[in-house]
Structures are given as C-alpha cells and as structure tokens.
Design a protein around this motif. Structure first.
Motif, PDB file in Angstrom:
ATOM      1  N   ALA A 118     -49.346  40.995 -28.500  1.00 32.34           N
ATOM      2  CA  ALA A 118     -50.395  39.972 -28.441  1.00 32.34           C
ATOM      3  C   ALA A 118     -51.758  40.639 -28.285  1.00 32.34           C
ATOM      4  O   ALA A 118     -51.938  41.543 -27.460  1.00 32.34           O
ATOM      5  CB  ALA A 118     -50.142  39.010 -27.283  1.00 32.34           C
ATOM      6  N   GLY A 119     -52.704  40.182 -29.123  1.00 33.78           N
ATOM      7  CA  GLY A 119     -54.039  40.745 -29.105  1.00 33.78           C
ATOM      8  C   GLY A 119     -54.186  41.990 -29.940  1.00 33.78           C
ATOM      9  O   GLY A 119     -55.279  42.546 -30.038  1.00 33.78           O
ATOM     10  N   GLU A 120     -53.100  42.464 -30.529  1.00 40.25           N
ATOM     11  CA  GLU A 120     -53.129  43.653 -31.378  1.00 40.25           C
ATOM     12  C   GLU A 120     -52.661  43.287 -32.791  1.00 40.25           C
ATOM     13  O   GLU A 120     -51.921  42.313 -32.990  1.00 40.25           O
ATOM     14  CB  GLU A 120     -52.212  44.749 -30.822  1.00 40.25           C
ATOM     15  N   SER A 154     -54.187  35.145 -36.731  1.00 42.20           N
ATOM     16  CA  SER A 154     -55.190  35.475 -37.741  1.00 42.20           C
ATOM     17  C   SER A 154     -54.776  36.686 -38.545  1.00 42.20           C
ATOM     18  O   SER A 154     -53.993  37.531 -38.079  1.00 42.20           O
ATOM     19  CB  SER A 154     -56.548  35.725 -37.079  1.00 42.20           C
ATOM     20  N   ARG A 183     -48.663  29.228 -37.995  1.00 42.86           N
ATOM     21  CA  ARG A 183     -50.022  28.720 -37.771  1.00 42.86           C
ATOM     22  C   ARG A 183     -50.005  27.188 -37.684  1.00 42.86           C
ATOM     23  O   ARG A 183     -50.682  26.597 -36.837  1.00 42.86           O
ATOM     24  CB  ARG A 183     -50.934  29.161 -38.916  1.00 42.86           C
ATOM     25  N   ARG A 188     -52.529  39.157 -36.234  1.00 48.16           N
ATOM     26  CA  ARG A 188     -52.752  39.257 -34.786  1.00 48.16           C
ATOM     27  C   ARG A 188     -52.658  37.870 -34.175  1.00 48.16           C
ATOM     28  O   ARG A 188     -53.185  36.900 -34.726  1.00 48.16           O
ATOM     29  CB  ARG A 188     -54.113  39.864 -34.495  1.00 48.16           C
ATOM     30  N   MET A 189     -51.956  37.819 -32.997  1.00 47.95           N
ATOM     31  CA  MET A 189     -51.860  36.552 -32.263  1.00 47.95           C
ATOM     32  C   MET A 189     -52.725  36.643 -31.015  1.00 47.95           C
ATOM     33  O   MET A 189     -52.626  37.592 -30.241  1.00 47.95           O
ATOM     34  CB  MET A 189     -50.415  36.249 -31.865  1.00 47.95           C
ATOM     35  N   GLU A 190     -53.574  35.654 -30.849  1.00 47.92           N
ATOM     36  CA  GLU A 190     -54.383  35.532 -29.637  1.00 47.92           C
ATOM     37  C   GLU A 190     -53.767  34.444 -28.776  1.00 47.92           C
ATOM     38  O   GLU A 190     -53.611  33.292 -29.225  1.00 47.92           O
ATOM     39  CB  GLU A 190     -55.826  35.164 -30.005  1.00 47.92           C
ATOM     40  N   VAL A 191     -53.386  34.831 -27.531  1.00 46.70           N
ATOM     41  CA  VAL A 191     -52.756  33.872 -26.634  1.00 46.70           C
ATOM     42  C   VAL A 191     -53.119  34.234 -25.204  1.00 46.70           C
ATOM     43  O   VAL A 191     -53.317  35.412 -24.875  1.00 46.70           O
ATOM     44  CB  VAL A 191     -51.218  33.873 -26.830  1.00 46.70           C
ATOM     45  N   ASP A 192     -53.214  33.247 -24.354  1.00 43.83           N
ATOM     46  CA  ASP A 192     -53.501  33.472 -22.943  1.00 43.83           C
ATOM     47  C   ASP A 192     -52.268  34.106 -22.284  1.00 43.83           C
ATOM     48  O   ASP A 192     -51.181  33.494 -22.285  1.00 43.83           O
ATOM     49  CB  ASP A 192     -53.834  32.135 -22.271  1.00 43.83           C
ATOM     50  N   ALA A 221     -51.982  28.332 -30.106  1.00 38.96           N
ATOM     51  CA  ALA A 221     -52.187  29.772 -30.272  1.00 38.96           C
ATOM     52  C   ALA A 221     -52.824  30.015 -31.628  1.00 38.96           C
ATOM     53  O   ALA A 221     -52.655  29.223 -32.560  1.00 38.96           O
ATOM     54  CB  ALA A 221     -50.859  30.518 -30.157  1.00 38.96           C
ATOM     55  N   GLN A 222     -53.518  31.109 -31.736  1.00 36.11           N
ATOM     56  CA  GLN A 222     -54.213  31.436 -32.981  1.00 36.11           C
ATOM     57  C   GLN A 222     -53.600  32.687 -33.586  1.00 36.11           C
ATOM     58  O   GLN A 222     -53.498  33.718 -32.944  1.00 36.11           O
ATOM     59  CB  GLN A 222     -55.706  31.663 -32.720  1.00 36.11           C
TER      60      GLN A 222
END
Length: 538
Positions: free
Chosen positions: A36-38, A80, A70, A87-91, A77-78
């Motif tokens: 996540a985030g990478e 992109s 998506r 890449r997934m952006e998630v809290d 969650a995003q």
C-alpha cells in the motif's frame, strides 16, 4: 472502509460489506495491499496470479481486474496507474494487517521497556485481529505465499512476547494455556516447548514440566529423528536444579566398613540395600556412600527417613520432586508409578533410611539410584548385611585417646558392646560428658552380661529400647524361637514341628535379628534373655 485480510478476506464500505468476487481479483487486491502506497508492477501482479506460466492475455486481464477493483472500492480506496504498474492509497488504520503490525510493534516495545501490563493489552488486541491464515489461505502465487508465511511468523513472535508479558504480570496460568495452544499448533517449535517447560516449572508444577519435556522429546524424535536441542535441554536442567541437594551428615566418627563402602560405590546396581540388626551402622554406611556418590548425580540427592510407612515416604519424595501435595495420587501403587516416571529421565540419588518395604521404591528405566537401610532382610533383593565392627575399628569409635590410656579396659568394653556402633557411640558420649570416668570401671560393670544393657543408655537413647521395638513386632512363635536360640542355641521346642520352627526362624532372619545361618546378634541375645517366661505366650 475496512479491509480484513488476517483470515478470510472481507471488505467493508460505507454501505456495508463489499463482495470482491473471484480469486484473481482478490489476488490483485492482496498484492496492492501488501505494498500500500507503493507501485506494484504489472509483471509482479501477473506473477502473483499465474506464476511462471501466465497466459498471453495476462497483462490485459490484470487491467480488467484493476478496473473492477476501482469500481468496487469507489469511495473507499483509490487505485491509480503509476508508470508500469498500479498503486493503492488506503488509510493504514482501516486495514487489519497494518493495525496488527502497529500494535505488535508497540507491544514489543512495551515488553522491552518493562511495561508488561500495557504490553499484554497491546498484544492481545493485535492477536485478536487474526481470524485464520492470512488472505484466507488462498493460493495466490509464491510471492503472496511468502508474505503470508512471514505474517504468520510475526504473529508467532507476538504470541511469544505475550507469554513473556503474562508471566511478568503473575498470570502464569494464562501463559501456560497459551503455550499449550502454541505447541498444539506448531509441535516442532522446540523453543515454545522450552517456554512451556519453564512456565510449568515456575508455577511449581515440576511433574507436569518433566512430562511436557518427555512429550516434546518424543515428538522431535518421531518427526525429525532428533533429540532435544540446547534450549529444551537447558529448560530441563533448570527443572532438575530445583531438586534438593541436602544429605544429612553421617557420623563424624564413622570407622571401618572399607570393603562394604567400596562395594556400594563401585556397584552398577540401581538399588542397593543394606540390612542388619539394630544399631549396627546401616544408616551411617549409606550416608557415607551417598556422600561419595553425590557428584555422580547432578540432578539432586534426596534423603527420607521412613518413619511413617511406605505411602508417606512416596508422598514426600513426590513432593520433593515437584509434585504438588494435592496432586499426589491416593493409591500407593499410583504414587510408585509417578515416582518411577519422574526419575526416568533424571540422575537423582535417593537415600531411604529405615524402610520396611523395598519393592515400591525400585526404579524403572533411567540413571537414578536408590540406597536403602533396613533392619529387615528383603526377599528378592541382593542385600549387604552388616556384622559387628572389628575391634580395631570399634576402638576408633570409642575414642582412640581414651583407648590408648586404658588399652585393656578399652578392649573389654569393645567386646561387651559386641562391635555395635550404636552401643559404642553411647559409651563414647558418656565418656565425653564425664572425662574422669574410668574405662576400667565401665569394663568391670559390663563384665557380667546382666549389666551390659544397663550401661548402654544415655538420655532417651537406649540400646535395650531400640531392640525391644523390633521384638514387639514379632509373632509369639518367633519370640519363643528367639528366646530358645538365645538361651540354648537351638530353636527346637517340645511339641513344635520342624516346619513351624523353620517359619519362626525365617521371621527372625527377615527382621534382621538373626543372620541367615541362625546366629543371634549378641546384643539382641541379651535382650531376649531378659524376656520372662510370662512375657512369651505358649
């Protein structure tokens, strides 16, 4: 959004649970969550989903799965496109995987800081997130499998840290329960077996600790063909170290018995029995032998004076070996079984002083050893029977200095004491209390058999009383035979069959009052002669 991957995969959005159908879509989701985030390249996603033999359509299929995700995760969650991948952006707080890592790391830090109560809370919360194997056990390729294995190892480390924190907060029973679950899950985890042995030992459950060690050893041998390693052996040694190592001192004036002592020390038998009449030095000999043998028994030495019967002796031995008194079996046979089991894997020296029974203390397999002193001649066992001390050794017990001053009188007193160490020590103690007392005076008073027993007493210690205790345990027939042997030299009596006389004499031999050749111990003979005709029923 909440993502659960520590078990069956679940995704929860604002409107409830989201259905992420299809193993391939789940594989893409897992791969993106793990990084996540990478950026995760398309090639890595292809490898995750199909391994080394992907179809030609694999890159196109990946794009389709990402598009599906998506749409499914919209608003939660995003995902992109980034360069050659996604890449997934998630809290992190919304993914159980990341929450687990945070709580487990904080728990480890609390343990290192000595904040064990806080560590228990953090680690319990971290482990509570797990609902099964990570990613639901789905077959998602070697990369994800490796990640799942690493996660499981991290969970295992958190469990071990929780055990440490529970132990430090005096929650040993909870730690033991957790460790039992852990060894059931990973029966080849030797370090965890060692933790369980140590936890049981700290809880005072030595018998259980040794039983767990035995089970671990059996599992390791059966599954791996290996004996326990250093960690488990060290845990076992710490349990053994709890066994008492205190033998009572033998008499400071121990003399003679060189041949007998050498025979006991050199013997390879695991049960050594020393028998003989009252006061002949049985206890002194086994204690002196135990002193010599103690270094060969690094797991401990136990001494017990058997004064209240076999059952009580087994109970005390079991308690000394770590069994809680409430856990001691009620049946003597079960106590004997537990005693043998506890000693099977240990090198412990057991000294039993004054045992009436021998069989319950016989050991099974192992390297422990038992030394027994008994007045009785045991049936079915090779026994070392002690006789009187030779005059030279008897004089040393009496006191060399006093004997040198009055040698003739000393020899007369030694003969009157019939080489019996107990009798000689009574005389030596009396002489120490009254330095001016003449040995010649004592010798004259002991010249007549009728005066010998009167002189062999000091305070509450009396040779006559000690022998009388043995006589009181005899049957009337054995008492009559002893009186006859002591006065006429023969056990024959008018009206008694030869078989009845043999049985009576055999009882006397078993009681240690008569040797196998039918000879009566000298001081026993004096006591028997004192028996009045009225005291021996016809």
């Amino acid at each position: 959004m909440r993502l659960h991957v520590l078990g069956p995969m679940e995704v929860h959005g604002a409107e409830g649970r989201l259905a992420i159908g299809g193993v391939k879509r789940q594989g893409v989701l897992v791969a993106l969550l793990l990084r996540a985030g990478e950026m995760v390249s398309t090639d890595r996603l292809v490898e995750t989903l199909w391994g080394e033999a992907p179809p030609r359509s694999a890159p196109s299929n990946v794009r389709t799965y990402v598009s599906d995700l998506r749409r499914m995760l919209m608003g939660t969650a995003q995902v992109s496109s980034v360069g050659v991948g996604y890449r997934m952006e998630v809290d992190p707080g919304e993914v159980d995987l990341h929450v687990f890592h945070r709580l487990a790391d904080e728990g480890d830090e609390a343990v290192r800081a000595g904040e064990h109560g806080h560590a228990v809370d953090l680690l319990t919360r971290a482990l509570g997130l797990w609902r099964g194997r990570a990613f639901g056990g789905a077959e998602l390729g070697p990369w994800v499998d490796a990640a799942a294995t690493a996660l499981d190892d991290r969970r295992w480390a958190a469990l071990s840290a929780l055990v440490e924190a529970l132990t430090a907060t005096d929650r040993g029973d909870d730690a033991i329960c957790l460790l039992r679950e852990m060894v059931a899950e990973r029966p080849l985890a030797e370090g965890t077996w060692a933790q369980l042995v140590g936890a049981l030992h700290r809880a005072g459950r030595t018998a259980d600790a040794l039983a767990v060690f035995g089970k671990a050893r059996d599992v390791l041998r059966a599954e791996l063909g290996l004996d326990p390693g250093a960690a488990l052996r060290d845990a076992q040694r710490r349990v053994f170290a709890a066994v008492p190592r205190g033998l009572p001192p033998g008499p400071a004036d121990f003399a003679g018995r060189r041949r007998e002592l050498a025979a006991i020390v050199a013997s390879t038998s695991r049960m050594t029995v020393v028998c003989g009449p009252p006061g002949i030095g049985k206890s002194a000999l086994v204690l002196r032998a135990a002193e010599r043998l103690a270094p060969s028994f690094p797991d401990g030495q136990l001494y017990h004076a058997v004064t209240r019967g076999t059952g009580e002796a087994l109970t005390e031995l079991l308690c000394a070996l770590g069994v809680r008194r409430d856990d001691v079996p009620s049946e003597i046979a079960d106590r004997a079984t537990a005693y043998r089991s506890l000693l099977a894997q240990r090198r412990v020296l057991i000294v039993l002083d004054g045992a009436r029974e021998i069989a319950p203390f016989v050991l099974g397999a192992g390297q422990s050893r038992v030394l027994v002193s008994t007045r009785r001649t045991p049936a079915g066992f090779d026994a070392l029977r002690l006789g009187p001390l030779p005059d030279r050794d008897a004089v040393r017990v009496l006191g060399v200095a006093r004997a040198a001053a009055e040698p003739a009188a000393a020899r007369a007193v030694v003969r009157a004491c019939a080489g019996n160490p107990r009798a000689l020590r009574i005389i030596a103690e009396r002489l120490a209390l009254r330095p001016g007392m003449s040995l010649r005076r004592l010798a004259d008073r002991m010249a007549d058999d009728a005066g010998v027993l009167d002189e062999l007493a000091i305070g509450t210690t009396s040779v006559r009383a000690e022998i009388a205790t043995s006589l009181d345990a005899l049957s009337p027939a054995a008492l009559r035979a002893l009186r006859a042997l002591s006065t006429t030299g023969s056990a024959r009596e008018p009206g008694r069959t030869e078989s009845a006389m043999d049985l009576a004499v055999e009882e006397l031999v078993a009681a240690g009052l008569v040797d196998p050749a039918g000879r009566v111990d000298a001081l026993v003979r004096l006591c028997a002669r004192e028996l009045s005709a009225e005291s021996v029923p016809l």
